[in-house]
Design an enzyme around this catalytic site. Structure first.
Site, short mmCIF file in Angstrom:
data_model
loop_
_atom_site.label_atom_id
_atom_site.label_comp_id
_atom_site.label_asym_id
_atom_site.label_seq_id
_atom_site.Cartn_x
_atom_site.Cartn_y
_atom_site.Cartn_z
CB CYS A 254 88.39 -27.56 0.77
SG CYS A 254 86.58 -27.54 0.77
CE1 TYR B 41 86.56 -23.52 -12.50
CE2 TYR B 41 86.92 -21.19 -12.93
CZ TYR B 41 87.11 -22.52 -13.27
OH TYR B 41 87.86 -22.83 -14.37
CB CYS C 83 84.69 -30.29 2.88
SG CYS C 83 84.02 -30.22 1.21
CD GLU D 171 85.77 -33.70 0.59
OE1 GLU D 171 85.31 -33.46 -0.55
OE2 GLU D 171 86.88 -33.30 0.96
CG ASN E 74 85.66 -33.40 -7.73
OD1 ASN E 74 85.60 -34.59 -8.00
ND2 ASN E 74 86.62 -32.62 -8.18
CB ILE E 75 79.52 -31.93 -9.30
CG1 ILE E 75 79.25 -33.38 -8.92
CG2 ILE E 75 78.74 -31.52 -10.55
CD1 ILE E 75 77.86 -33.65 -8.39
CD GLU E 76 86.28 -29.13 -11.82
OE1 GLU E 76 87.29 -29.24 -11.13
OE2 GLU E 76 86.32 -29.05 -13.07
CG ASN E 77 78.47 -24.50 -12.63
OD1 ASN E 77 78.65 -23.39 -13.12
ND2 ASN E 77 77.31 -25.12 -12.70
CB ALA E 78 81.30 -22.71 -16.54
#
Length: 136
Positions: free
Chosen positions: A90, A48, A93, A55, A42-46
């Site tokens: 989720c 969202y 996915c 996955e 998983n790669i988060e971003n400000a």
């Protein structure tokens, strides 16, 4: 590659998650029918909505390399990179997998350790999913 090796691959890759906001690391190891394995995190971003799940990250890598047939995916994760429970995919996915995999045979392996895991088919986790055949 057997399930235990695939699980070990996902667990070993868990630190590669980029999660400065939630601190919930997720790793995936995707097994293609030809035996190739692609990992994802998983790669988060400000912002969202721009975040990518582990996955889909693994699937995108495989698809980008021309892979189109898939056997199984291992998913593991936990807060601060500590695996304490099973980490299910989720809904986005699950639906994403449905576009590329046979619901009856594609295996989703939720793992805590190499010895503590559960196996489901995509159909079990996404009954009555919308797939390519619905657009024919």
């Amino acid at each position: 590659m057997d399930d235990r090796q695939l699980i070990r691959t996902a667990i070993d890759n868990l630190p590669n998650s980029y999660v400065p906001y939630s601190h919930f690391h997720v790793s995936a190891a995707l097994l293609c029918k030809d035996g190739t394995v692609y990992t994802g995190n998983n790669i988060e971003n400000a912002a969202y909505s721009a975040t990518v799940c582990a996955e889909r990250s693994a699937f995108f890598r495989a698809l980008n390399e021309g892979k189109r047939e898939f056997e199984a995916i291992v998913i593991c994760g936990g807060m601060n990179g500590e695996i304490a429970d099973y980490c299910a995919p989720c809904g986005v996915c699950r639906q994403g997998m449905r576009g590329f995999c046979s619901p009856e045979s594609f295996r989703i392996i939720l793992a805590k350790t190499e010895d503590d895991y559960r196996v489901f088919t995509l159909e079990e986790l996404l009954p009555l999913g919308f797939g390519p055949e619905n657009l024919r």
